[in-house]
Design an enzyme around this catalytic site. Sequence first.
Site, PDB file in Angstrom:
ATOM      1  N   VAL A  55       0.814  -1.220   0.000  1.00  0.00           N
ATOM      2  CA  VAL A  55       0.000   0.000   0.000  1.00  0.00           C
ATOM      3  C   VAL A  55       0.848   1.270   0.000  1.00  0.00           C
ATOM      4  CG1 VAL A  55      -2.050  -1.026   1.055  1.00  0.00           C
ATOM      5  CG2 VAL A  55      -0.252  -0.056   2.524  1.00  0.00           C
ATOM      6  N   ASN A  81      -8.072  -0.627   4.875  1.00  0.00           N
ATOM      7  CA  ASN A  81      -7.892  -1.416   6.090  1.00  0.00           C
ATOM      8  C   ASN A  81      -6.443  -1.658   6.493  1.00  0.00           C
ATOM      9  OD1 ASN A  81      -8.576  -3.675   8.097  1.00  0.00           O
ATOM     10  ND2 ASN A  81      -7.476  -4.815   6.505  1.00  0.00           N
ATOM     11  N   TYR A 149       1.022   4.195  17.004  1.00  0.00           N
ATOM     12  CA  TYR A 149      -0.256   3.763  16.446  1.00  0.00           C
ATOM     13  C   TYR A 149      -1.330   4.823  16.669  1.00  0.00           C
ATOM     14  CZ  TYR A 149      -4.163   0.524  15.589  1.00  0.00           C
ATOM     15  OH  TYR A 149      -5.292  -0.100  15.111  1.00  0.00           O
ATOM     16  N   LYS A 153      -3.609   6.863  13.918  1.00  0.00           N
ATOM     17  CA  LYS A 153      -5.056   6.665  13.824  1.00  0.00           C
ATOM     18  C   LYS A 153      -5.842   7.949  14.077  1.00  0.00           C
ATOM     19  CE  LYS A 153      -5.130   2.433  12.476  1.00  0.00           C
ATOM     20  NZ  LYS A 153      -5.635   2.104  11.130  1.00  0.00           N
TER      21      LYS A 153
END
Length: 244
Positions: A55, A81, A149, A153
């Site tokens: 990706v 995802n 993380y 996010k």
Amino acid sequence: MRTIVITGASSGIGKATAEVFLDAGWKVGLIARRADRLEAMANWHDNAVALPADVTDADAMQAAVATFVKQAGRLDVLFNNAGMFGPAGPIDEIPLDGFEQVLNVNIRGMFIAAQLAFGQMRRQDPQGGRIINNGSLSAHNPRPGSVCYTTSKHAITGLTRSLSLDGRPFDIACGQIDIGNARSELVEELNARALEANPGADLQPMMEVEEAARSVLHMAEMPPEANVQFMTVMATKMPYIGRG
């Protein structure tokens, strides 16, 4: 036949979601790095299209989306995802290259996928589609030791909001699913880390990954005039509300 591209489709939430959509009669494009797993899924179901790509590789992603659209005719939904957790711990113990790797996958990779999907949905006839970003409970309430993380996010929540606004003139909806403690490879890795640090640690409650996948299907099947902007689905007894 409705169509969807799923990134991170070779395992965990992505794989479970692909299986749920295939069972529901969708044409499913499978994007991930592990070509062997994607081919195995494609061999199992005629409506699955293996699209091996990283990706973070913009050229490879462009080729993958173009291949899928050529076969399927259009792109109705992207499930954005693919992601990783990265190094855990207080910020002064995090190597900078580890932080950069998380941002590369979780932000740049999701940006690339959304950019390609948005462009395709804007150009196709009839115009429009839906982008579903995989956020996290950490996009709102972080767990301890998750600075890499959590930072990534929170950025995805901003991406979701921006795409929702920018997509309106082109009938492109965007929503975000925030998933907590589905039984995936990522969560199993977190449990392994907890046990390594403390063999007597109590592991957090988990739900089956198929529950998250069915929630994505619900979001994808909304009519064009409706959108699930944000959905939280999680193990019932996990510490989320008020965790810190």
